[in-house]
Each structure stands twice: as C-alpha cells, then as structure tokens.
Design a protein around this motif. Structure first.
Motif, PDB file in Angstrom:
ATOM      1  N   GLY A  73       0.691  -1.299   0.004  1.00  0.00           N
ATOM      2  CA  GLY A  73       0.109  -0.008  -0.137  1.00  0.00           C
ATOM      3  C   GLY A  73       0.978   1.238   0.199  1.00  0.00           C
ATOM      4  N   TRP A  74       1.983   1.334  -0.668  1.00  0.00           N
ATOM      5  CA  TRP A  74       2.862   2.532  -0.885  1.00  0.00           C
ATOM      6  C   TRP A  74       2.040   3.567  -1.385  1.00  0.00           C
ATOM      7  N   PHE A  75       2.560   4.877  -0.584  1.00  0.00           N
ATOM      8  CA  PHE A  75       2.156   6.064  -1.354  1.00  0.00           C
ATOM      9  C   PHE A  75       3.328   6.598  -1.678  1.00  0.00           C
ATOM     10  N   TRP A  76       3.513   7.067  -2.758  1.00  0.00           N
ATOM     11  CA  TRP A  76       4.821   7.811  -3.510  1.00  0.00           C
ATOM     12  C   TRP A  76       4.849   9.194  -3.514  1.00  0.00           C
ATOM     13  N   GLY A  77       5.881   9.734  -2.975  1.00  0.00           N
ATOM     14  CA  GLY A  77       6.055  11.191  -2.648  1.00  0.00           C
ATOM     15  C   GLY A  77       7.004  11.553  -3.823  1.00  0.00           C
ATOM     16  N   ASN A  78       6.966  12.965  -3.855  1.00  0.00           N
ATOM     17  CA  ASN A  78       7.993  13.502  -5.269  1.00  0.00           C
ATOM     18  C   ASN A  78       9.127  14.158  -4.466  1.00  0.00           C
ATOM     19  N   ALA A  79      10.138  13.915  -4.993  1.00  0.00           N
ATOM     20  CA  ALA A  79      11.649  14.753  -4.953  1.00  0.00           C
ATOM     21  C   ALA A  79      12.521  14.729  -6.039  1.00  0.00           C
ATOM     22  N   LEU A  80      11.665  15.111  -7.267  1.00  0.00           N
ATOM     23  CA  LEU A  80      12.201  14.816  -8.636  1.00  0.00           C
ATOM     24  C   LEU A  80      12.288  16.416  -9.180  1.00  0.00           C
ATOM     25  N   ASN A  81      12.242  17.406  -8.641  1.00  0.00           N
ATOM     26  CA  ASN A  81      12.224  19.081  -8.835  1.00  0.00           C
ATOM     27  C   ASN A  81      13.343  18.834  -9.747  1.00  0.00           C
ATOM     28  N   PRO A  82      13.395  18.817 -11.192  1.00  0.00           N
ATOM     29  CA  PRO A  82      14.514  18.867 -12.027  1.00  0.00           C
ATOM     30  C   PRO A  82      15.432  20.084 -12.117  1.00  0.00           C
ATOM     31  N   ARG A  83      14.792  21.130 -11.522  1.00  0.00           N
ATOM     32  CA  ARG A  83      15.331  22.585 -11.561  1.00  0.00           C
ATOM     33  C   ARG A  83      16.296  22.558 -10.395  1.00  0.00           C
ATOM     34  N   ASP A  84      15.790  21.764  -9.618  1.00  0.00           N
ATOM     35  CA  ASP A  84      16.772  21.936  -8.164  1.00  0.00           C
ATOM     36  C   ASP A  84      18.032  20.892  -8.194  1.00  0.00           C
ATOM     37  N   LEU A  85      19.031  21.253  -8.391  1.00  0.00           N
ATOM     38  CA  LEU A  85      20.281  20.698  -8.713  1.00  0.00           C
ATOM     39  C   LEU A  85      21.109  20.360  -7.433  1.00  0.00           C
ATOM     40  N   ARG A  86      20.516  20.473  -6.302  1.00  0.00           N
ATOM     41  CA  ARG A  86      21.456  20.266  -5.085  1.00  0.00           C
ATOM     42  C   ARG A  86      21.644  19.120  -4.494  1.00  0.00           C
ATOM     43  N   THR A  87      21.160  18.130  -5.102  1.00  0.00           N
ATOM     44  CA  THR A  87      21.249  16.647  -4.780  1.00  0.00           C
ATOM     45  C   THR A  87      22.453  16.139  -5.575  1.00  0.00           C
ATOM     46  N   HIS A  88      23.178  15.323  -5.000  1.00  0.00           N
ATOM     47  CA  HIS A  88      24.464  14.657  -5.469  1.00  0.00           C
ATOM     48  C   HIS A  88      24.586  13.296  -5.197  1.00  0.00           C
ATOM     49  N   LEU A  89      25.011  12.357  -6.330  1.00  0.00           N
ATOM     50  CA  LEU A  89      25.293  10.924  -6.055  1.00  0.00           C
ATOM     51  C   LEU A  89      26.676  10.582  -6.026  1.00  0.00           C
ATOM     52  N   THR A  90      27.127  10.235  -5.057  1.00  0.00           N
ATOM     53  CA  THR A  90      28.558   9.620  -5.332  1.00  0.00           C
ATOM     54  C   THR A  90      28.863   8.296  -5.013  1.00  0.00           C
ATOM     55  N   ALA A  91      29.809   7.611  -5.651  1.00  0.00           N
ATOM     56  CA  ALA A  91      30.318   6.201  -5.534  1.00  0.00           C
ATOM     57  C   ALA A  91      30.507   5.880  -3.901  1.00  0.00           C
ATOM     58  N   ASP A  92      30.013   4.923  -3.368  1.00  0.00           N
ATOM     59  CA  ASP A  92      30.322   4.398  -2.237  1.00  0.00           C
ATOM     60  C   ASP A  92      30.324   2.744  -1.940  1.00  0.00           C
ATOM     61  N   GLY A  93      31.636   2.388  -2.293  1.00  0.00           N
ATOM     62  CA  GLY A  93      31.703   0.913  -2.468  1.00  0.00           C
ATOM     63  C   GLY A  93      31.151   0.211  -3.565  1.00  0.00           C
ATOM     64  N   ALA A  94      30.232  -0.737  -3.289  1.00  0.00           N
ATOM     65  CA  ALA A  94      29.321  -1.276  -4.419  1.00  0.00           C
ATOM     66  C   ALA A  94      28.105  -0.539  -4.638  1.00  0.00           C
ATOM     67  N   GLY A  95      27.828   0.574  -3.862  1.00  0.00           N
ATOM     68  CA  GLY A  95      26.594   1.496  -4.354  1.00  0.00           C
ATOM     69  C   GLY A  95      26.976   2.939  -4.333  1.00  0.00           C
ATOM     70  N   PHE A  96      26.128   3.662  -3.736  1.00  0.00           N
ATOM     71  CA  PHE A  96      26.275   5.261  -3.733  1.00  0.00           C
ATOM     72  C   PHE A  96      25.764   5.762  -2.587  1.00  0.00           C
ATOM     73  N   CYS A  97      26.154   7.251  -2.277  1.00  0.00           N
ATOM     74  CA  CYS A  97      25.725   7.935  -1.409  1.00  0.00           C
ATOM     75  C   CYS A  97      25.071   9.156  -1.761  1.00  0.00           C
ATOM     76  N   LEU A  98      23.738   9.501  -1.121  1.00  0.00           N
ATOM     77  CA  LEU A  98      23.410  10.685  -1.843  1.00  0.00           C
ATOM     78  C   LEU A  98      23.113  11.776  -0.739  1.00  0.00           C
ATOM     79  N   ASP A  99      23.581  12.974  -1.098  1.00  0.00           N
ATOM     80  CA  ASP A  99      23.557  14.094  -0.141  1.00  0.00           C
ATOM     81  C   ASP A  99      22.874  15.323  -0.989  1.00  0.00           C
ATOM     82  N   GLY A 100      22.321  16.105  -0.190  1.00  0.00           N
ATOM     83  CA  GLY A 100      21.594  17.477  -0.722  1.00  0.00           C
ATOM     84  C   GLY A 100      20.260  17.901  -0.319  1.00  0.00           C
ATOM     85  N   ILE A 101      19.784  18.522  -0.931  1.00  0.00           N
ATOM     86  CA  ILE A 101      18.196  19.274  -0.750  1.00  0.00           C
ATOM     87  C   ILE A 101      17.418  19.175  -1.986  1.00  0.00           C
ATOM     88  N   LYS A 102      16.394  19.090  -1.604  1.00  0.00           N
ATOM     89  CA  LYS A 102      15.303  19.172  -2.665  1.00  0.00           C
ATOM     90  C   LYS A 102      14.026  19.922  -2.239  1.00  0.00           C
TER      91      LYS A 102
END
Length: 349
Positions: A73-102
């Motif tokens: 029963g998941w409800f999906w929220g939106n943090a996809l604002n494409p004009r806000d470029l303050r979120t960054h994805l960096t490599a971290d081992g086998a995955g990634f790390c996400l930092d920033g603001i939306k």
C-alpha cells in the motif's frame, strides 16, 4: 486515498493493480480538483510517480516496486524537481551515497517511497527510488505558500543516504523518446487540476447566485438570475470552460495514443501529444484564473465572507499555475505554428 484503492489505478494488472487508462485516471484527478485541489494534487502525483517508474525502470525494477506498491500500500512522494540541482550521487563501495536538498517535494511527508532526481560527479542525471524513512532522509514541514496548502510540497534533505545500485532506475532511465512522456504526464496533471478548479468554482458560484445573490437596485429585475450582466458573465464562463473541456479530451486522447505506442513511439506521436497538452493547459489556466477572479462579480459582496472560502479557487490556481510559466508554453506553441517544430523534449514540455 489509501483506503479507497484508487492509488492503484495506474499500476498494471500484471503487478496486481487496476491498469486503468490515463483517460480514466486524469478524469478522476479533475473530479477531485473540483472539490479539493490539494487532494487532487497528491492523488495525481502518486500516479505520476508510478508512470515515471513504468517509463524509467528496468523490467525487474518495475516488478519489485509496483508489486511492493500493491502489497504494501505504498504512497509515493515526489522529490524529483529537475530545476533543483542540489542533490548529488557519489560512488560508495558497491553502491552510492546521496547528499543534498530538494524543494517542492509534493506528498513527501506522508509518503512510503520517494522518487529523487540527482546528479553524479560527471553531471549525469539519475532517478532513484528510496524508502522515505531511510536514515539520512529528513522531510521538513516548511510548506507555507498561499495556495495548495495541503500538498505538503516542502523540502527534503539527504545526508549520507546509502543508495544501492538497484535503486537507481534504469535502463532505460530518464532518457529517450518514450521516457520523455513523463513530461507529458506531468503537464496533463497540471492541466486537469486547473480545469477541475475552474469547474468547481463555476458550480459553487452558480449555487450561490441561485440561492443567495440579490438583484442590484438599478437592475430593474426581481432576481439575480434575471440580471443581464450576471447572465453575460456566466455565458463567458461557459464558453471558456467548454473550450478547455474539449481541448482536454483531445489532449488525453493524444497522450493515451502516444503511451500505447510503447517503444515504437516516434517524434511525431510524442510531439502531437505535447502540443495538444500544452494547448489544453494554457486554455485551462486562462479560463480558471478568469472564473476564479470574476466569480465574485456574479455572487456579490456577501460571497467574500470567510465561511465560504471562495478565495481558495484563485489562491490554489494562482499558486499551482506558476509551476512553469504559461508564457513559455505559448512561445512553444507559436514556434510550432510558424515552423512546424515540436517542443524540445524536457521535464516541462
């Protein structure tokens, strides 16, 4: 919304959903917006996120995320604002790390899952699907705009949020002709909310005029219903709404046709849908703002009392219609008329 079962309208039957057409889904959005445009906004964004998963995710990701939506029963929220470029994805081992603001994260506060747009160190653009409760994700209660006040469209922050490889959507990801239909879905969401607000404002005005409005002393008539100026206003409301309603039907038909093309969708089919949707959206904005402003001309001074809340129609539509400028939609349409060039693919056209 959760109990209604309608959050599963856009989930295909193969994953346990209802598998409704976009025509039916957006019809429901419009009906909700007639009464409560914030609720319509949240409802529509659930289906926009599901549509994004269907466009961006791999078959394996679709199966996992959409079956989870049905079973949990998941409800999906939106943090996809494409004009806000303050979120960054960096490599971290086998995955990634996400930092920033939306910012402008509609529905995030009560969500179970979030779609988040982000950039990597090379400027690559990615969409991730994450649990809202994951450590490092904070949903702020800072939405305080004059309209759409119950959409919880505030800010989300990300601090050292772990992201697994399978949580980055794709292939195909947010690229290609078919994936670009996400913008068409988003623009249709906006147009249907605007149309619903306009229809709701007109119906409330009609009821008030019939039941409570009084004729002006100099009108020479016994009831407000017989006032020539009030009749003229309603005639103009009718023409504007009839045009927007007809354009909505054409836009929905073009959108559904483009969606049904699947991977065979070409530039022409996508372009025709984008033009039809932009035309409808502009008509809905103009009709809605006009009706939401002039409804007081047909209801009178008593209709401004706070207990009626008629100002909400203008506040909600004025706030939401600034999502992206109508002027640029008109520019795109003018360019198409003069040159035959379809709007360039993007998150807003």
């Amino acid at each position: 919304m959760r109990r209604s079962g309608l959050l599963l309208l856009s989930v295909p039957c193969e994953y346990g959903g209802i598998g409704a057409s976009w025509i039916d889904i957006f019809g429901a959005v419009r009906e909700l917006a007639q009464v409560d445009s914030s609720l319509a906004h949240l409802f529509a964004f659930q289906h926009l996120q599901i549509g994004s998963i269907l466009l961006y995710a791999s078959p394996e990701q679709q199966a996992s995320l959409l079956r989870g939506t049905v079973e949990q029963g998941w409800f999906w929220g939106n943090a996809l604002n494409p004009r806000d470029l303050r979120t960054h994805l960096t490599a971290d081992g086998a995955g990634f790390c996400l930092d920033g603001i939306k910012s402008f994260c509609s529905g995030a506060r009560d969500s179970d899952r979030l779609l988040v747009s982000t950039q990597d160190a090379r400027g690559g653009f990615h969409i991730t699907a994450l649990p809202t409760v994951r450590e490092g994700i904070t949903v702020l209660d800072d939405w305080d705009n004059m309209g759409q006040r119950q959409t919880d469209s505030g800010t989300v922050t990300f601090e050292r949020v772990p992201v697994a490889q399978h949580e980055v959507l794709g292939p195909p990801g947010p690229f290609g002709t078919r994936a670009s239909l996400r913008a068409c879905l988003a623009q249709t969401v906006l147009g249907m909310i605007y149309l619903g607000i306009a229809q709701g404002a007109r119906e409330q005005a009609i009821a008030f005029t019939r039941e409570q409005s009084r004729p002006w002393p100099g009108s020479g008539v016994e009831t407000a219903l017989e006032d020539a100026f009030i009749q003229q206003h309603y005639g103009e409301f009718h023409v504007a709404l009839a045009g927007a309603e007809a354009l909505s039907e054409r836009a929905l038909a073009r959108l559904q046709a483009a969606w049904d093309e699947g991977d065979k969708l070409g530039a022409e089919g996508r372009g025709e849908a984008a033009v039809a949707i932009a035309t409808f959206k502009v008509a809905a904005v103009k009709a809605g703002l006009d009706i939401a402003t002039r409804l007081f001309d047909v209801t009178g001074a008593r209709a401004t009392h706070a207990r009626y809340g008629f100002d909400r129609y203008w506040r909600n539509l004025r706030t939401h219609s600034l999502h992206d400028p109508v002027d640029y939609k008109l520019k795109e349409l003018g360019c198409f008329i003069l040159t035959g060039r379809y709007p360039v693919h993007g998150f807003y056209s």
